[in-house]
Enzyme design. Structure first.
Site, mmCIF file in Angstrom:
data_model
loop_
_atom_site.group_PDB
_atom_site.id
_atom_site.type_symbol
_atom_site.label_atom_id
_atom_site.label_comp_id
_atom_site.label_asym_id
_atom_site.label_seq_id
_atom_site.Cartn_x
_atom_site.Cartn_y
_atom_site.Cartn_z
ATOM 1 N N SER A 435 0.834 -1.198 0.000
ATOM 2 C CA SER A 435 0.000 0.000 0.000
ATOM 3 C C SER A 435 0.870 1.251 0.000
ATOM 4 C CB SER A 435 -0.909 0.002 1.234
ATOM 5 O OG SER A 435 -1.701 1.155 1.269
ATOM 6 N N GLY A 436 0.545 2.194 -0.903
ATOM 7 C CA GLY A 436 1.298 3.431 -0.992
ATOM 8 C C GLY A 436 2.471 3.372 -1.939
ATOM 9 N N THR A 440 -2.053 2.345 -8.036
ATOM 10 C CA THR A 440 -3.206 2.988 -8.677
ATOM 11 C C THR A 440 -2.758 3.979 -9.745
ATOM 12 O OG1 THR A 440 -4.533 2.738 -6.663
ATOM 13 C CG2 THR A 440 -5.259 4.386 -8.260
ATOM 14 N N ASN A 511 -0.803 5.858 2.660
ATOM 15 C CA ASN A 511 -1.135 6.359 1.335
ATOM 16 C C ASN A 511 -2.370 7.244 1.413
ATOM 17 O OD1 ASN A 511 -1.474 6.725 -1.385
ATOM 18 N ND2 ASN A 511 -2.042 4.619 -1.845
ATOM 19 N N SER A 514 -5.355 5.364 -1.296
ATOM 20 C CA SER A 514 -5.205 3.912 -1.312
ATOM 21 C C SER A 514 -6.481 3.242 -1.807
ATOM 22 C CB SER A 514 -4.868 3.403 0.100
ATOM 23 O OG SER A 514 -4.803 2.001 0.128
ATOM 24 N N SER A 515 -6.342 2.361 -2.774
ATOM 25 C CA SER A 515 -7.491 1.590 -3.253
ATOM 26 C C SER A 515 -7.838 0.537 -2.215
ATOM 27 C CB SER A 515 -7.166 0.913 -4.592
ATOM 28 O OG SER A 515 -6.932 1.862 -5.588
ATOM 29 N N GLY A 749 -1.677 -5.023 -2.020
ATOM 30 C CA GLY A 749 -0.428 -5.699 -1.722
ATOM 31 C C GLY A 749 -0.477 -6.404 -0.377
ATOM 32 N N GLU A 751 -0.180 -7.274 3.359
ATOM 33 C CA GLU A 751 -0.408 -6.383 4.497
ATOM 34 C C GLU A 751 -0.117 -7.100 5.813
ATOM 35 O OE1 GLU A 751 -3.876 -3.338 2.814
ATOM 36 O OE2 GLU A 751 -4.318 -4.696 4.467
#
Length: 949
Positions: A435-436, A440, A511, A514-515, A749, A751
């Protein structure tokens, strides 16, 4: 490793784990002396430390490397036996054809065999070292004075003069490392050879100005640098940040070499690096002027066309680079003012849309090839697809014995007779990362590139149909323009992003955008290469964020955008007049309301509304969705008051919905009366035969019912939005018109947080599956290429995580299956499920649950990326994720049309008031979706983009 060799030394003193050094001295010393040196080193380095500092220091890798005999105390034969044992066990673990009992028996036999062999070796070694009589087969006597290699390593910055600032605060060091002579040829864990080249500097990017012009020949191979003195031509050698554009080109390929090269490139604002078939993209966390300019897009397009068409387009890319390098005035088809644009900047480099020059790293490459870029990855996938379409066309025309092109980017392969179904046409681009890391944004860049290619195809088609011969030698001209039309299919595909990001993205700790869902965008192309449509499939929207966004995070963007960008009239109609984020429980409990990236919520709200209009949402659909968003906000502010209820069956705990501004507004926006909303949230309807029994709920249960209503309505609205988008970007007849497709995967991703729950298990399960697919494809790709090139090679086993996947998704015994089983057991709880999980999975090698974890109902799974601890709170509720029947009936009775339209996307309880076997759980549904996704990817040729931060 010899004296004066330049090396990397593992050290905690470096922020990235390694320090540059040099082997000043290499000596063979008695092992006894080595042990004394260990004691002396320990005394010297810990004399002035307290006990805490001493214990912390002795756990550091560099200290252990300097005072311990790394690898020296283990018999080399024992080490080989352990390696063989590990290989045999991994082979058995990967064999899915063996029954479980038989596999366990064989693994136990392997363990027993190697335990005996190791014991024999150790006994023989002990007898030999003590001088005991071992008979004729006894191990040979070791010399009385056993020797060991002593390496003295000092700090050394040779070849790193431009990096002085990075190591400016580092003190000189002098470390002693001991290496057993028996294992000195093996790779040492704490010492790695450095790549010493002339281009390893962070500032090694040449300047290209008017006084230093690079002239390129037509072939793209001859590169001559000329200064003001024309009598001094000389061959120019490119100087690349980090030494290489492709990490495979490093002389020594290991952890510190890779990290060092990536850091140098990052410091030089070169964020893209290749490693074989994989593109690494490092998030710069800042704007990169010129890196994504339309002009640069066309350079990569021209390079791709030149490579695809060979000599027929020879010089196209070279000519474009030459004209750009000399600051020529160029007409770009995607420019609204192409005829008036002046590309030359003050230093002779071409300018971008914002007036900034294109970065120098993209110009004047002596190799004739542009550096790695996400445009290149997208173009590779597009060209591979077009080759497949062309080969199929030839096949239909009677072509036989076609040369298959495989490997990386379509390298020539062996000649083979392929059927039409065997020709690799469909492609996929898999964007992964934590994430981040920029997944995206990378996905949007890829889609923009495809849109540009499609527009170029259409422009050429219009040119061919509207041009007339001119007087100047038959040269053609056209009045057509390739500017993106708001109603074009390309624009609609691109405009889906602002909508999905508003409803599915949020600010997290890592992020700002973040999606919180995964998506697979399948882009269809015609035989000519024109984009004809797309379809978006989404995975696992994080609906729990509506209720419990993390501290320091935000809820979904759409809530903040609505409050910031709604007009006065809209605020009055939606009951938001005079209210802000601080007035809503869903938004005020996290401590943050703004974005750190400087993006304005009001501006994004306007972009979302414009995108909805472009996509094809009607005014009524748009206003209805905003009405539902406001209803969810007000539901989040609802409160309940406890009471005691007495009836014929006795006394029970009950509650009532408080008549507040928020609850009354929520009922109005949902198109129901306040009384109906109150009854639906405070009573549970259970059908027993032909009779419906209404049971009162206590305050906690009513709050849960309200949360379930919020999640069900919002989640169904999100699915409805995706369906409307697909309806408008997937035109009728797309299947017939589309000859091939490129799928773009943007998914969450791996986590791991302090508190990991059911959502993290699903996310990490996804990454396990994709990691397995990646391993099998990339290693197979390498082995196939070795065979094609006639290189002798030995099969190298690589980690297989099938056992982790079995632990999670295996039928009857996997974690998801056990959870589903408990979800249909009457009166089951999270605690009962956890105990059941311990009983069923405790013997699995990837599953652990310590005594401390069992007290808190937790467990750990050993994933490919490391162990993750999971808590099981609310797992049953999250896995069922079903709206109570009373709330479902409320939505069906609503006068609000949108609530009727989203009914197909609402998950409800069965008539008995509990989850049914027929209704798939979230875990089972997600597992099925993931299986379908893997099948789709397996049917394509994948291209990998790994985002890092």
């Amino acid at each position: 490793m010899e004296e004066n060799a330049h090396v990397w030394l593992r050290s905690p003193k470096s922020e990235w784990g390694w320090l540059p050094g040099k082997i000043r001295r290499k000596a063979l010393v008695p092992k006894k002396q080595h042990k004394n040196a260990r004691r002396e080193a320990y005394k010297e380095r810990t004399a002035s430390m307290g006990s805490y500092a001493r214990s912390k220091m002795t756990n550091q890798p560099s200290f252990m490397a300097s005072v311990q005999n790394i690898g020296g105390d283990k018999n080399p034969l024992v080490k080989k036996l352990e390696d063989s044992r590990r290989t045999e066990l991994q082979t058995l673990m990967r064999d899915r054809t063996l029954p479980k009992d038989e596999k366990k028996a064989k693994m136990d036999a392997v363990k027993e065999k190697y335990n005996q062999l190791v014991a024999e070796v150790e006994v023989n070694a002990a007898n030999g070292s003590t001088g005991g009589e071992g008979g004729p087969d006894a191990a040979p006597q070791e010399p009385e004075e056993e020797m060991i290699i002593e390496l003295t390593i000092v700090d050394d910055f040779t070849g790193m003069e431009d990096e002085g600032n990075f190591y400016s605060g580092l003190k000189s060091f002098n470390e002693i490392v001991y290496v057993d002579p028996a294992v000195q040829r093996e790779e040492h864990p704490d010492i790695k050879l450095r790549n010493m080249g002339n281009s390893g500097s962070a500032n090694a990017i040449p300047f290209y100005g008017e006084s230093n012009v690079m002239n390129r020949g037509v072939s793209g191979r001859n590169l001559v640098e000329k200064d003001n003195d024309k009598s001094k031509p000389r061959v120019k050698i490119d100087s690349v940040a980090g030494g290489v554009d492709d990490l495979i080109g490093l002389t020594h390929l290991h952890e510190p070499a890779i990290l060092h090269a990536l850091r140098l490139r990052y410091d030089a604002d070169t964020i893209y690096t290749s490693t074989g078939p994989i593109l690494l993209a490092i998030n710069p966390f800042k704007r990169m002027p010129g890196v994504y300019a339309k002009e640069l897009m066309h350079l990569y397009r021209e390079q791709g066309e030149e490579a695809a068409h060979g000599s027929s387009a020879a010089g196209t890319g070279a000519a474009s680079q030459k004209s750009l390098a000399n600051g020529a005035t160029k007409k770009t088809p995607l420019s609204k003012k192409a005829s008036t644009r002046t590309w030359a900047s003050k230093d002779g480099r071409p300018k971008c849309d914002d007036g900034q020059p294109i970065p120098r790293i993209f110009l004047h490459r002596s190799t004739g090839k542009l550096p790695p870029h996400v445009y290149q990855a997208a173009d590779d996938a597009y060209r591979a697809m077009m080759r497949g379409i062309g080969m199929k066309s030839i096949m239909k025309g009677g072509g036989r014995g076609l040369s298959s092109r495989g490997g990386r980017g379509g390298r020539p392969g062996q000649v083979a007779r392929l059927s039409e179904d065997e020709i690799p046409t469909n492609q996929s681009i898999l964007v992964s990362g934590e994430s981040g890391a920029g997944k995206t944004v990378t996905t949007k860049i890829v889609l923009n590139y495809f849109a540009m290619l499609s527009q170029k195809i259409q422009e050429r088609a219009r040119t061919d149909s509207t041009t007339t011969p001119a007087k100047n030698g038959g040269r053609r001209s056209s009045k057509s323009s390739a500017i993106l039309d708001d109603t074009s299919i390309e624009s609609k595909v691109l405009q889906s992003n602002p909508i999905l990001e508003a409803f599915g993205n949020a600010r997290t700790i890592r992020n700002d955008n973040s999606s919180r869902f995964g998506k697979y965008i399948d882009v269809s192309f015609s035989e000519s290469g024109r984009l004809v449509g797309a379809r978006i499939d989404t995975y696992l929207l994080e609906r729990v964020r509506l209720i419990h966004p993390g501290s320091g995070e935000r809820n979904y963007h759409v809530f903040y955008q609505l409050l910031s960008g709604a007009s006065r009239r809209e605020r009055e109609e939606l009951g938001l007049d005079g209210m802000g984020p601080a007035d809503f429980r869903m938004m005020s409990g996290t401590g943050v309301v703004d974005r750190r990236d400087g993006v304005n919520d009001g501006t994004m709200h306007a972009e979302m509304l414009e995108a909805m209009e472009t996509i094809g949402f009607s005014t009524e659909q748009t206003s209805s969705l905003l009405r539902l968003v406001s209803a969810v906000l007000h539901l989040g502010n609802s409160s309940f008051t406890s009471r005691r209820l007495s009836d014929a069956r006795g006394t029970s705990d009950a509650c009532t919905l408080d008549r507040t501004r928020s609850s009354v507004t929520a009922a109005s926006l949902l198109g129901v009366s306040f009384e109906d909303l109150s009854y639906a949230l405070t009573y549970r309807a259970i059908r027993a035969g032909s009779e419906v029994v209404h049971s009162p709920l206590n305050r906690r249960a009513s709050e849960k019912a309200c949360e379930a209503l919020m999640k069900a309505a919002y989640g169904a609205a999100f699915d409805y939005i995706v369906a409307v988008v697909n309806e408008n970007i997937g035109r009728p007849g797309m299947e017939e018109e589309g000859r091939a497709s490129i799928g773009v995967l943007d998914i969450f991703g791996f986590e791991t947080f302090e508190q990991n729950n059911f959502e993290q298990l699903c996310i990490n399960y996804t990454n396990e599956a994709l990691q397995q697919q990646f391993n099998r494809y990339v290693f197979k790709l390498e082995q196939d290429e070795y065979e094609r090139e006639g290189i002798l090679w030995k099969f190298i086993s690589f980690p297989d995580n099938q056992d982790v996947l079995d632990l999670i998704d295996r039928k009857h015994t996997g974690i998801i299956a056990l959870l589903d089983e408990q979800c249909i057991v009457p009166r089951s709880t999270d605690e009962k499920f956890t105990r059941y999980l311990y009983a069923k999975c405790d013997s699995h090698p990837r599953f652990t649950a310590t005594s401390a974890q069992r007290v808190d109902y937790k467990f750990s799974v050993e994933h490919y990326a490391g162990p993750v601890e999971y808590g099981t709170e609310s797992w049953l509720e999250k896995n069922k994720d079903q709206l109570p029947a009373s709330s479902a009936n409320l939505l069906k009775a609503s006068e609000f049309k949108l609530l009727n339209d989203i009914q197909p996307f609402v998950r409800t309880e069965d008539r008995e008031g509990r989850g049914s076997v027929a209704t798939k759980s979230v875990g089972a549904q997600f597992s099925e979706q993931l299986s379908q996704l893997r099948s789709r990817i397996d049917a394509t040729v994948p291209h990998y983009i790994r985002c890092l931060k």
